[in-house]
Write a protein that holds these residues in place. Structure first.
Motif, PDB file in Angstrom:
ATOM      1  N   TYR A  44       0.838  -1.282   0.181  1.00 51.02           N
ATOM      2  CA  TYR A  44       0.118   0.035   0.049  1.00 51.02           C
ATOM      3  C   TYR A  44       0.882   1.196   0.031  1.00 51.02           C
ATOM      4  CZ  TYR A  44      -3.620  -3.218   1.151  1.00 51.02           C
ATOM      5  OH  TYR A  44      -4.827  -4.065   1.253  1.00 51.02           O
ATOM      6  N   GLU A  45       0.435   2.383  -0.600  1.00 45.51           N
ATOM      7  CA  GLU A  45       1.090   3.645  -0.854  1.00 45.51           C
ATOM      8  C   GLU A  45       0.432   4.454  -0.318  1.00 45.51           C
ATOM      9  OE1 GLU A  45       2.715   4.360  -4.832  1.00 45.51           O
ATOM     10  OE2 GLU A  45       4.205   2.825  -4.852  1.00 45.51           O
ATOM     11  N   ALA A  46       0.987   5.477   0.416  1.00 47.99           N
ATOM     12  CA  ALA A  46       0.551   6.630   1.017  1.00 47.99           C
ATOM     13  C   ALA A  46       1.299   7.841   0.360  1.00 47.99           C
ATOM     14  CB  ALA A  46       0.401   6.830   2.644  1.00 47.99           C
ATOM     15  N   LYS A  47       0.845   8.851  -0.035  1.00 48.16           N
ATOM     16  CA  LYS A  47       1.353   9.880  -0.341  1.00 48.16           C
ATOM     17  C   LYS A  47       0.951  11.289  -0.027  1.00 48.16           C
ATOM     18  CE  LYS A  47       1.956   8.215  -5.161  1.00 48.16           C
ATOM     19  NZ  LYS A  47       1.808   8.250  -6.669  1.00 48.16           N
ATOM     20  N   ALA A  48       1.824  12.329   0.201  1.00 53.33           N
ATOM     21  CA  ALA A  48       1.771  13.404   0.573  1.00 53.33           C
ATOM     22  C   ALA A  48       2.591  14.542  -0.051  1.00 53.33           C
ATOM     23  CB  ALA A  48       1.990  13.889   2.414  1.00 53.33           C
ATOM     24  N   ARG A  49       1.840  15.850  -0.409  1.00 50.64           N
ATOM     25  CA  ARG A  49       2.624  16.803  -0.986  1.00 50.64           C
ATOM     26  C   ARG A  49       2.600  18.033  -0.070  1.00 50.64           C
ATOM     27  NH1 ARG A  49       0.799  19.098  -6.453  1.00 50.64           N
ATOM     28  NH2 ARG A  49      -1.325  19.382  -5.451  1.00 50.64           N
ATOM     29  N   VAL A  50       4.079  18.548   0.063  1.00 45.48           N
ATOM     30  CA  VAL A  50       4.177  19.594   1.044  1.00 45.48           C
ATOM     31  C   VAL A  50       4.766  20.728   0.202  1.00 45.48           C
ATOM     32  CG1 VAL A  50       4.575  18.227   3.040  1.00 45.48           C
ATOM     33  CG2 VAL A  50       6.705  18.614   1.571  1.00 45.48           C
ATOM     34  N   PHE A  51       4.534  21.863   0.802  1.00 49.34           N
ATOM     35  CA  PHE A  51       4.985  23.237   0.086  1.00 49.34           C
ATOM     36  C   PHE A  51       5.958  23.796   0.919  1.00 49.34           C
ATOM     37  CE2 PHE A  51       4.571  27.774  -0.745  1.00 49.34           C
ATOM     38  CZ  PHE A  51       4.699  27.859  -1.912  1.00 49.34           C
ATOM     39  N   VAL A  52       7.211  24.159   0.506  1.00 50.29           N
ATOM     40  CA  VAL A  52       8.210  24.813   1.293  1.00 50.29           C
ATOM     41  C   VAL A  52       8.205  26.420   0.484  1.00 50.29           C
ATOM     42  CG1 VAL A  52      10.636  24.696   1.959  1.00 50.29           C
ATOM     43  CG2 VAL A  52       9.334  22.864   1.740  1.00 50.29           C
ATOM     44  N   GLN A 122       7.744  21.200  -9.105  1.00 50.36           N
ATOM     45  CA  GLN A 122       8.153  22.392  -9.186  1.00 50.36           C
ATOM     46  C   GLN A 122       7.288  23.440  -8.337  1.00 50.36           C
ATOM     47  OE1 GLN A 122       5.986  23.484 -13.096  1.00 50.36           O
ATOM     48  NE2 GLN A 122       4.000  22.635 -12.356  1.00 50.36           N
ATOM     49  N   ASN A 123       7.819  24.456  -8.324  1.00 50.36           N
ATOM     50  CA  ASN A 123       7.346  25.692  -7.405  1.00 50.36           C
ATOM     51  C   ASN A 123       7.412  25.136  -5.901  1.00 50.36           C
ATOM     52  OD1 ASN A 123       6.056  27.289  -9.578  1.00 50.36           O
ATOM     53  ND2 ASN A 123       4.423  26.286  -9.913  1.00 50.36           N
ATOM     54  N   ASN A 124       8.628  24.608  -5.619  1.00 50.93           N
ATOM     55  CA  ASN A 124       8.810  24.291  -4.370  1.00 50.93           C
ATOM     56  C   ASN A 124       8.057  23.259  -3.646  1.00 50.93           C
ATOM     57  OD1 ASN A 124      11.081  26.003  -3.989  1.00 50.93           O
ATOM     58  ND2 ASN A 124       9.972  27.697  -3.764  1.00 50.93           N
TER      59      ASN A 124
END
Length: 503
Positions: A44-52, A122-124
């Motif tokens: 199983y894959e869990a994903k998260a996107r973060v912005f810096v 892209q875009n941090n």
């Protein structure tokens, strides 16, 4: 075209004649393949996107440039999957329940290194992906990685800055003591050897400045002596006194008053303003001369009065004489200082090289001290700014969610592939068996193979009992074939049910 059609019909007939072999092979391949697919573990894959976001509260003037901030982000991204951080993940998730010693922890860390991916977009934007054997564990791993990301951003850079600041403070103190010693040594040397020489810098620089000043004094002295000789020549041809006006005999005070008035008129004729130093001096002298002339008795001084031109030349002569004397005194003093330094150098030739070394050491220490002070202040301001704001602002765009279906393996696709492979394998087995047995499906093939003419062929005659038996076998075959499809559909249903229970 008819030949190709006949070949296809013959192949299909040969396979149909051996349909039970094809069905048995298909069932065998299907059961074996489905068994292998069922043993594959779910991932199983869990994903998260973060912005810096780069903060603008720390300008480049205090040493936190955009490139530095981007380097900080890259460093965090690269070190996020280090062994130390992955060990924190193991201890902070359900993986801790599966370890009993250091070797188990090392094994789990090695597995996480391949199961975790941090991809810069892209875009941090950064995407953190983690795969695990259960949806809950995959989500826990991503949550822990985000927590480590935030902790590193908030603490590591500030800790490094404080350590750097403490190191710079110690270096400044040491360099300050060394600079004080060098300055004391430099001052002592200058007092002993260079105190009387003009200028600054090394001994050679001061000697050059002294010789330049000596040349200037010689030039000024020559000019003053030439002016004095000219004045002396003019005074030789001038009379000290001149006859006064008829009936009036002027005394010395009145003669001086007349001379000063003449000098003042001459200065104004030259264009001097009232604020000119010479005009101001003559006015002050004129007031005193008038007071003296008013107090002088009438008829004092005999029958003549001083010559104003002579008095003016006398005054100019006194000024030039004083100027020549001052230049001679300054020349004598400067020459004496130069001679004294030359005598010291002749007595101790190493003085020049020693003084150059002292100056170089002092300048090197001073440059280092100034640079170190600037760096310390820059780091100090940076530390104060970091105490009030973050160099990197972190925000979770897409939080990790427990996946509802496994990312791998794709069991529905694998089950379908096994079914297709089983059917194809059964047909291929029946066709291969037909090719191994030498039979002739048509009279034309027999005639072609033997080269002899075929007189005729006898069709198969099926009795009623044989027809009933064949119909029964056909039903059995259809049922067995349908059972293969039913088994496939059942396995798909079980897979969907297991996915629902896992979610």
């Amino acid at each position: 075209m008819n030949g190709l059609y006949d070949e296809i019909r013959i192949a299909m007939h040969s396979v149909w004649q051996r349909r039970w072999l094809a069905l048995a092979v298909a069932w065998g391949i299907a059961i074996l393949g489905w068994l292998v697919v069922s043993q594959l573990p779910n991932r199983y894959e869990a994903k998260a996107r973060v912005f810096v976001q780069m903060s603008s509260a720390l300008p480049a003037a205090i040493g936190v440039t955009a490139a530095d901030q981007q380097n900080d982000v890259d460093t965090i991204r690269q070190t996020l999957t280090s062994a130390v951080n992955l060990e924190k993940v193991v201890r902070g998730t359900d993986l801790a329940n599966t370890v009993s010693g250091p070797q188990d922890i090392a094994d789990r860390v090695a597995g996480l290194q391949t199961a975790i991916k941090v991809v810069a977009q892209q875009n941090n934007l950064f995407e953190i992906t983690a795969s695990a054997s259960s949806p809950k564990l995959a989500k826990q791993i991503v949550d822990k990685l985000i927590s480590i990301f935030v902790d590193q951003n908030l603490s590591d850079d500030r800790t490094d800055t404080q350590a750097t600041l403490r190191f710079l403070d110690g270096q400044v103190e040491q360099l300050q003591a060394r600079l004080a010693d060098a300055d004391a040594k430099r001052t002592a040397f200058q007092t002993q050897y260079l105190g009387s020489l003009p200028g600054t810098g090394t001994l050679q620089d001061r000697m050059a400045a002294a010789r330049t000043q000596m040349a200037q004094i010689d030039s000024d002295l020559a000019g003053a002596q030439t002016s004095l000789a000219a004045i002396n020549g003019q005074m030789a041809g001038a009379q000290p006194t001149v006859a006064g006006p008829s009936g009036v005999v002027g005394g010395p005070a009145r003669a001086r008053l007349a001379a000063i008035e003449g000098q003042l008129a001459d200065a104004r004729a030259k264009g001097y303003t009232e604020s000119h130093p010479d005009v101001i001096a003559l006015k002050s002298q004129l007031a005193a001369a008038r007071a003296a002339a008013n107090s002088e008795p009438i008829g004092a001084g005999g029958g003549g009065q001083p010559n104003p031109i002579y008095l003016s030349l006398k005054s100019m002569q006194a000024d030039k004489q004083a100027q020549v004397a001052a230049l001679n005194a300054r020349k004598s003093q400067l020459q004496g200082d130069i001679n004294a330094i030359i005598a010291k150098l002749n007595g101790d030739p190493a003085v020049a090289s020693e003084q150059g070394q002292i100056e170089r050491d002092y300048q090197v220490l001073k440059d280092k001290y100034d640079a170190l002070l600037g760096q310390r202040e820059t780091i100090r301001v940076r530390a104060q700014a970091q105490a009030q704001t973050d160099a990197i602002k972190f925000r979770t765009i897409d939080p990790p969610m427990a996946p509802r279906k496994p990312a791998a393996p794709n069991r529905p696709l694998l089950l379908t592939g096994v079914l297709i492979l089983a059917i194809g394998g059964g047909i291929a087995a029946a066709f291969a068996m037909a090719q191994l047995k030498v039979t002739f499906a048509t009279a034309g093939r027999l005639e072609k193979a033997t080269g002899l003419p075929v007189i005729g062929s006898i069709s198969e005659r099926v009795s009623r009992a044989d027809a009933v038996l064949r119909a029964r076998k056909l039903k059995l075959f259809a049922g067995a074939s349908a059972g293969l499809i039913v088994a496939f559909v059942g396995l798909l249903g079980v897979e969907m049910l297991m996915r629902g229970l896992a979610a």
